[in-house]
Motif scaffolding. Structure first.
Motif, PDB file in Angstrom:
ATOM      1  N   LEU B 434       0.806  -1.224   0.000  1.00  0.00           N
ATOM      2  CA  LEU B 434       0.000   0.000   0.000  1.00  0.00           C
ATOM      3  C   LEU B 434       0.837   1.271   0.000  1.00  0.00           C
ATOM      4  N   GLU B 435       2.001   1.213   0.649  1.00  0.00           N
ATOM      5  CA  GLU B 435       2.853   2.399   0.664  1.00  0.00           C
ATOM      6  C   GLU B 435       3.131   2.851  -0.765  1.00  0.00           C
ATOM      7  N   ILE B 436       3.381   1.864  -1.637  1.00  0.00           N
ATOM      8  CA  ILE B 436       3.661   2.183  -3.036  1.00  0.00           C
ATOM      9  C   ILE B 436       2.408   2.730  -3.724  1.00  0.00           C
ATOM     10  N   GLU B 437       1.302   2.025  -3.534  1.00  0.00           N
ATOM     11  CA  GLU B 437       0.073   2.425  -4.210  1.00  0.00           C
ATOM     12  C   GLU B 437      -0.410   3.795  -3.721  1.00  0.00           C
ATOM     13  N   LEU B 438      -0.227   4.033  -2.426  1.00  0.00           N
ATOM     14  CA  LEU B 438      -0.659   5.331  -1.881  1.00  0.00           C
ATOM     15  C   LEU B 438       0.186   6.462  -2.474  1.00  0.00           C
ATOM     16  N   ALA B 439       1.450   6.172  -2.725  1.00  0.00           N
ATOM     17  CA  ALA B 439       2.292   7.179  -3.357  1.00  0.00           C
ATOM     18  C   ALA B 439       1.835   7.423  -4.793  1.00  0.00           C
ATOM     19  N   ARG B 440       1.494   6.329  -5.490  1.00  0.00           N
ATOM     20  CA  ARG B 440       1.059   6.473  -6.881  1.00  0.00           C
ATOM     21  C   ARG B 440      -0.237   7.269  -6.980  1.00  0.00           C
ATOM     22  N   PHE B 441      -1.194   6.891  -6.135  1.00  0.00           N
ATOM     23  CA  PHE B 441      -2.509   7.532  -6.219  1.00  0.00           C
ATOM     24  C   PHE B 441      -2.668   8.528  -5.083  1.00  0.00           C
ATOM     25  N   SER B 442      -1.598   9.254  -4.806  1.00  0.00           N
ATOM     26  CA  SER B 442      -1.547  10.098  -3.611  1.00  0.00           C
ATOM     27  C   SER B 442      -2.787  10.965  -3.439  1.00  0.00           C
ATOM     28  N   ASP B 443      -3.327  11.454  -4.568  1.00  0.00           N
ATOM     29  CA  ASP B 443      -4.396  12.433  -4.438  1.00  0.00           C
ATOM     30  C   ASP B 443      -5.791  11.819  -4.450  1.00  0.00           C
ATOM     31  N   ARG B 444      -5.903  10.529  -4.658  1.00  0.00           N
ATOM     32  CA  ARG B 444      -7.264  10.006  -4.762  1.00  0.00           C
ATOM     33  C   ARG B 444      -7.464   8.610  -4.158  1.00  0.00           C
ATOM     34  N   LEU B 445      -6.656   8.269  -3.160  1.00  0.00           N
ATOM     35  CA  LEU B 445      -6.859   6.968  -2.509  1.00  0.00           C
ATOM     36  C   LEU B 445      -6.659   7.078  -1.003  1.00  0.00           C
ATOM     37  N   THR B 446      -7.599   6.543  -0.256  1.00  0.00           N
ATOM     38  CA  THR B 446      -7.478   6.468   1.200  1.00  0.00           C
ATOM     39  C   THR B 446      -7.738   5.026   1.605  1.00  0.00           C
ATOM     40  N   VAL B 447      -6.927   4.516   2.530  1.00  0.00           N
ATOM     41  CA  VAL B 447      -7.167   3.162   3.013  1.00  0.00           C
ATOM     42  C   VAL B 447      -7.286   3.199   4.530  1.00  0.00           C
ATOM     43  N   ASN B 448      -8.350   2.620   5.055  1.00  0.00           N
ATOM     44  CA  ASN B 448      -8.546   2.567   6.515  1.00  0.00           C
ATOM     45  C   ASN B 448      -8.443   1.131   7.000  1.00  0.00           C
ATOM     46  N   PHE B 449      -7.785   0.954   8.141  1.00  0.00           N
ATOM     47  CA  PHE B 449      -7.673  -0.382   8.730  1.00  0.00           C
ATOM     48  C   PHE B 449      -8.394  -0.420  10.066  1.00  0.00           C
ATOM     49  N   SER B 450      -9.161  -1.463  10.313  1.00  0.00           N
ATOM     50  CA  SER B 450      -9.630  -1.711  11.675  1.00  0.00           C
ATOM     51  C   SER B 450      -9.692  -3.219  11.878  1.00  0.00           C
ATOM     52  N   ILE B 451      -8.641  -3.718  12.478  1.00  0.00           N
ATOM     53  CA  ILE B 451      -8.540  -5.165  12.685  1.00  0.00           C
ATOM     54  C   ILE B 451      -8.518  -5.438  14.180  1.00  0.00           C
ATOM     55  N   ASP B 452      -9.374  -6.339  14.609  1.00  0.00           N
ATOM     56  CA  ASP B 452      -9.419  -6.767  16.010  1.00  0.00           C
ATOM     57  C   ASP B 452      -8.055  -7.368  16.391  1.00  0.00           C
ATOM     58  N   GLU B 453      -7.463  -6.855  17.468  1.00  0.00           N
ATOM     59  CA  GLU B 453      -6.090  -7.261  17.843  1.00  0.00           C
ATOM     60  C   GLU B 453      -5.968  -8.759  18.095  1.00  0.00           C
ATOM     61  N   THR B 454      -7.038  -9.350  18.599  1.00  0.00           N
ATOM     62  CA  THR B 454      -6.950 -10.775  18.947  1.00  0.00           C
ATOM     63  C   THR B 454      -6.768 -11.653  17.715  1.00  0.00           C
ATOM     64  N   LEU B 455      -7.047 -11.085  16.546  1.00  0.00           N
ATOM     65  CA  LEU B 455      -6.957 -11.905  15.330  1.00  0.00           C
ATOM     66  C   LEU B 455      -5.550 -11.955  14.757  1.00  0.00           C
ATOM     67  N   LEU B 456      -4.679 -11.066  15.259  1.00  0.00           N
ATOM     68  CA  LEU B 456      -3.388 -10.898  14.592  1.00  0.00           C
ATOM     69  C   LEU B 456      -2.531 -12.162  14.578  1.00  0.00           C
ATOM     70  N   THR B 457      -2.751 -13.052  15.549  1.00  0.00           N
ATOM     71  CA  THR B 457      -1.921 -14.257  15.605  1.00  0.00           C
ATOM     72  C   THR B 457      -2.557 -15.438  14.867  1.00  0.00           C
ATOM     73  N   GLN B 458      -3.719 -15.214  14.263  1.00  0.00           N
ATOM     74  CA  GLN B 458      -4.366 -16.280  13.502  1.00  0.00           C
ATOM     75  C   GLN B 458      -3.590 -16.555  12.217  1.00  0.00           C
ATOM     76  N   TYR B 459      -3.581 -17.817  11.825  1.00  0.00           N
ATOM     77  CA  TYR B 459      -2.870 -18.162  10.600  1.00  0.00           C
ATOM     78  C   TYR B 459      -3.804 -18.164   9.380  1.00  0.00           C
ATOM     79  N   VAL B 460      -3.333 -17.600   8.311  1.00  0.00           N
ATOM     80  CA  VAL B 460      -4.097 -17.629   7.058  1.00  0.00           C
ATOM     81  C   VAL B 460      -3.156 -18.125   5.956  1.00  0.00           C
TER      82      VAL B 460
END
Lengths: 244, 561
Positions: B434-460
């Protein structure tokens, strides 16, 4: 001095290209505008009549190649395509000897391309890329862009201030917007029929053709808008609908 | 006394007939109690015959017949149940009645009731679930004893005149009781022997087949090649005890174990015309060396004298190869190995098919994963480089960071072999991207994250969430003229992890019934289903021009502390 417009949807890409153009000294080019999408680009091209445009292929809503199809071939500026990676487009450019540069842009490649453009006098024929019918017609309303489907258009006409489009909205009422495409392009690349020197009509939207005196007529559309029919085009209309 | 011997003499003829009959397939239904109509009918016919036979073999005494008729009736009842017993008894009884004499009615009644008695005993043991007891010869002896006593009593009760009947019973009671009881016991023992032999045969057959199946399972799953077929041939050779075992594909010998292995070399082309014929026509060929001549096609002095060649059939009856069993010249093919051979061919065919299927599956998954990784590359890479080269000019520090992110992203993409990662790692990967994509589309892209902390150790599975974010940008927000917004969220609902990637473009609307997804998304879905089960995976929903939502579901795993 060549006048150029840079059209690319990424800010950094525009900045970089403009900087590189400024850095090279062989060909004198002034970048008179930069646009972040094709609709804006179309407007500026019509407005500023540049000699040269740098055109990105992948852009939102209307791609660079689609935009090319919306330009009048007679007043078409020279085009340099700019793309990061697009196998199919690149193949087409190679096959037809169109000018293109790849991102990230190499300064010496840019220089060569510009020199070629400067000395190549005859117009390129972009027909291989642009003979597809238009699927979206970019229009500018008050403070907004509108992308109309050709089937939504009832009437297109021109006057001193440019081309205007009367279209049917979702609630069946009609609205008028201005369009940066010429009537000629609209006639060639959509279903619209000419009924007057300054009017195009969507044959699927005709509700009524009223015959007037002097072999004149007028057309009433489904949305209730009226377009004049001149003597010359009335015959063609009659032929088309077999009204004899 | 004389009567006993002559009755026993008749009985032996009777039993010889029974023995001979036991050699025929007709006898098969008698060795099991199935209650099926065909079984009952067979019981009825056979024992009715014996019943009538018993009357004919009888000895005429004082206007009556000393006989072994009861054996048929009682056995019919014992093996066929009360209905069959009654029917056999009635048939035998009517036949006896037709021969006349002063005991005709008494004999008819008693034979019928003897059949019924056998049937009732049958019913008694069936109800108790003691089926095996019915085949006990001792039981037959006892039942016949009772039946004969019963018959004597009926004669005394029914036959007229009584004095004559009494005299008769005095003469015949003992011989008939002895002969009939013995006869029934012997008859039952013949049936029991037959049953035991049959069961032993099928038991050893099944156990052989099962052992081979068990030992060969999985061997061919890593491919139908020389090494694996060699192992399988060895197992079949050990288990069947035939002279030699060979497995071929369509052209050459893959494996050969046993007699003649010195000149039947794996890897050499098939030379036997029998084998070629089997492959050509997909048919089983048994060259027993007598009816169908057999001679080793490689060496005249070869000791092998008979061969069974069975084609291995793949899908659409295409011949994949053959399995061949050989016996040396001085030995005969056992019938068991003949029928076992066919089963083996079936078993191996399935294993080969299965191995091919598995192989293709693995290849497919690997290829798909590569493709998924390759899909990321060209467009993204060149645009990223272009952006960076512009940023270098304006803000070298930021450019340096972008290069770090880009290399992090690609490094992660190059790790082909990692199957699953924690959600945290996957999010890091997304951030680099996303760092790259946000730089590319600097003026027209926003990304929001909201991830429950307890899920971070789950395997996918690797590449689960990143393709969704990429998809949302590539096909979603990047087609918008301005204000693209992507929300990445993760929460826990009823112990199920729900991850969502939602954009505000709404460009992923497909036809209602065709939930056709891009290859990338299909792979994400498939990998999730593989890891967690069919009810989990990826689902897409879209509202044209408003929003596209990609949702992933999988079960929450409690951490082991």
């Amino acid at each position: 001095m060549l006048k150029a417009i840079v059209i690319d949807d990424e800010q950094y890409a525009r900045d970089e290209l403009i900087a590189l153009i400024a850095e090279q000294k062989e060909v004198e080019i002034e970048v008179i505008a930069s646009c972040n999408n094709a609709i804006e680009g179309l407007k500026k091209v019509n407005q500023l009549k540049p000699d040269l445009i740098f055109l990105d292929i992948q852009m939102p809503q209307i791609t660079g190649i689609e935009m090319l199809g919306m330009l009048d071939p007679e007043t078409m500026p020279k085009v340099i395509f700019v793309t990061a990676f697009d196998e199919y487009a690149l193949q087409a450019f190679e096959d037809n000897a169109f000018d293109y540069i790849l991102k990230p842009v190499e300064p010496c490649r840019l220089r060569k391309t510009l020199q070629r453009v400067k000395y190549k006098m005859q117009q390129d024929n972009y027909q291989v890329l642009t003979d597809k019918p238009l699927s979206l017609i970019p229009c500018a309303g008050f403070n907004r862009y509108l992308l109309l489907k050709p089937s939504e258009i009832e009437i297109a006409y021109s006057d001193q201030s440019g081309v205007h489009i009367i279209s049917q909205q979702a609630d069946k009422s009609v609205a008028e917007t201005s369009c940066s495409l010429s009537l000629k392009i609209l006639e060639e690349k959509t279903e619209l029929l000419r009924c007057h020197r300054q009017y195009l009509i969507n044959p699927n939207m005709i509700r009524e053709i009223r015959l007037l005196d002097n072999s004149l007529a007028e057309i009433v559309t489904a949305g209730g808008a009226v377009a004049p029919v001149s003597r010359r085009y009335l015959k063609m209309l009659k032929d088309r609908f077999q009204l004899h | 006394m004389e009567l006993i011997f002559s009755l026993l003499q008749q009985l032996s003829v009777y039993l010889v007939l029974a023995y001979l009959l036991s050699k025929t397939p007709l006898f098969m239904p008698l060795t099991m109690l199935s209650g099926r109509l065909s079984h009952r009918l067979a019981c009825y016919i056979i024992f009715s015959l014996f019943c009538v036979l018993g009357t004919y073999f009888g000895l005429a005494i004082e206007n009556a017949i000393a006989n072994t008729r009861a054996i048929g009736a009682v056995m019919g009842g014992l093996l066929g149940g009360p209905v069959v017993g009654f029917a056999v008894g009635l048939t035998g009884g009517i036949h006896r009645y037709s021969m006349g004499g002063f005991t005709d009615v008494a004999c008819a009644i008693s034979t019928t009731s003897e059949g019924l008695l056998g049937g009732l005993v049958h019913l008694y043991y069936m109800r108790r679930g003691l089926v095996e007891r019915i085949f006990n010869p001792f039981l037959a002896l006892l039942v016949l004893l009772v039946a004969e006593v019963m018959q004597m009593s009926i004669i005394l009760l029914v036959a007229e005149p009584y004095e004559q009947a009494l005299a008769l019973v005095k003469t015949i009671a003992l011989p008939m009781i002895i002969a009939n009881s013995l006869g029934a016991a012997l008859f039952m023992s013949i049936i029991q022997d037959r049953k035991t032999i049959y069961e032993k045969y099928s038991a050893s057959f099944s156990s052989k087949a099962l052992t081979i199946a068990e030992r060969t399972v999985g061997i061919l799953s890593s491919g139908f090649n020389q090494e694996n077929t060699q192992k399988v041939a060895q197992i079949i050779y050990e288990e069947t005890g035939v002279g030699a075992v060979s497995i071929t594909d369509r052209n050459k010998i893959m494996a050969f174990i046993g007699t003649g292995a010195d000149h039947h070399l794996p890897g050499t082309l098939i030379s036997s015309s029998h084998t070629k014929q089997a492959i050509e026509n997909g048919e089983l060929i048994f060259a027993d060396g007598y009816e169908v001549a057999y001679q080793c096609s490689i060496k005249n002095s070869c000791k092998l004298g008979a061969a069974l060649i069975i084609p291995l059939l793949g899908s659409e009856d295409q011949v994949l190869g053959t399995i061949k069993l050989y016996e040396p010249k001085q030995k005969l093919f056992s019938s068991m190995n003949l029928s076992l051979g066919e089963g083996l061919a079936k078993l191996l065919s399935n294993q080969i098919l299965n191995s091919r299927y598995l192989e293709q599956q693995t290849l497919l998954t690997q290829a798909e994963l590569r493709l998924l990784q390759a899909q990321v590359n060209p467009h993204f890479l060149f645009n990223a480089l272009n952006t960076i080269s512009a940023v270098i000019r304006q803000d070298p520090d930021k450019a340096r960071q972008l290069i770090q992110h880009l290399s992090q992203f690609f490094r992660r993409n190059l790790k082909h072999n990692i199957e699953s990662v924690t959600l945290q790692d996957e999010l890091k990967h997304i951030h680099a991207y996303l760092e790259i994509e946000l730089a590319r589309f600097s003026d027209r892209l926003t990304v929001n994250f909201s991830i429950d902390e307890t899920l971070l150790t789950q395997y996918v599975p690797t590449f689960t969430l990143q393709p969704l974010v990429e998809n949302a940008i590539k096909h979603g927000t990047s087609t918008q003229l301005e204000n693209g917004v992507i929300d990445v969220s993760g929460c826990l609902q009823n112990n199920i992890v729900i991850l969502k990637v939602v954009d505000n473009a709404g460009t992923y609307c497909l036809g209602d019934n065709e939930m056709q997804q891009g290859l990338g998304l299909q792979i994400v879905d498939k990998r999730l289903k593989n890891s967690f089960g069919e009810q989990y995976g990826l689902s897409m929903s879209c509202e044209q021009g408003v929003t596209t939502s990609a949702q992933i579901k999988f079960p929450f795993k409690e951490e082991l502390s």
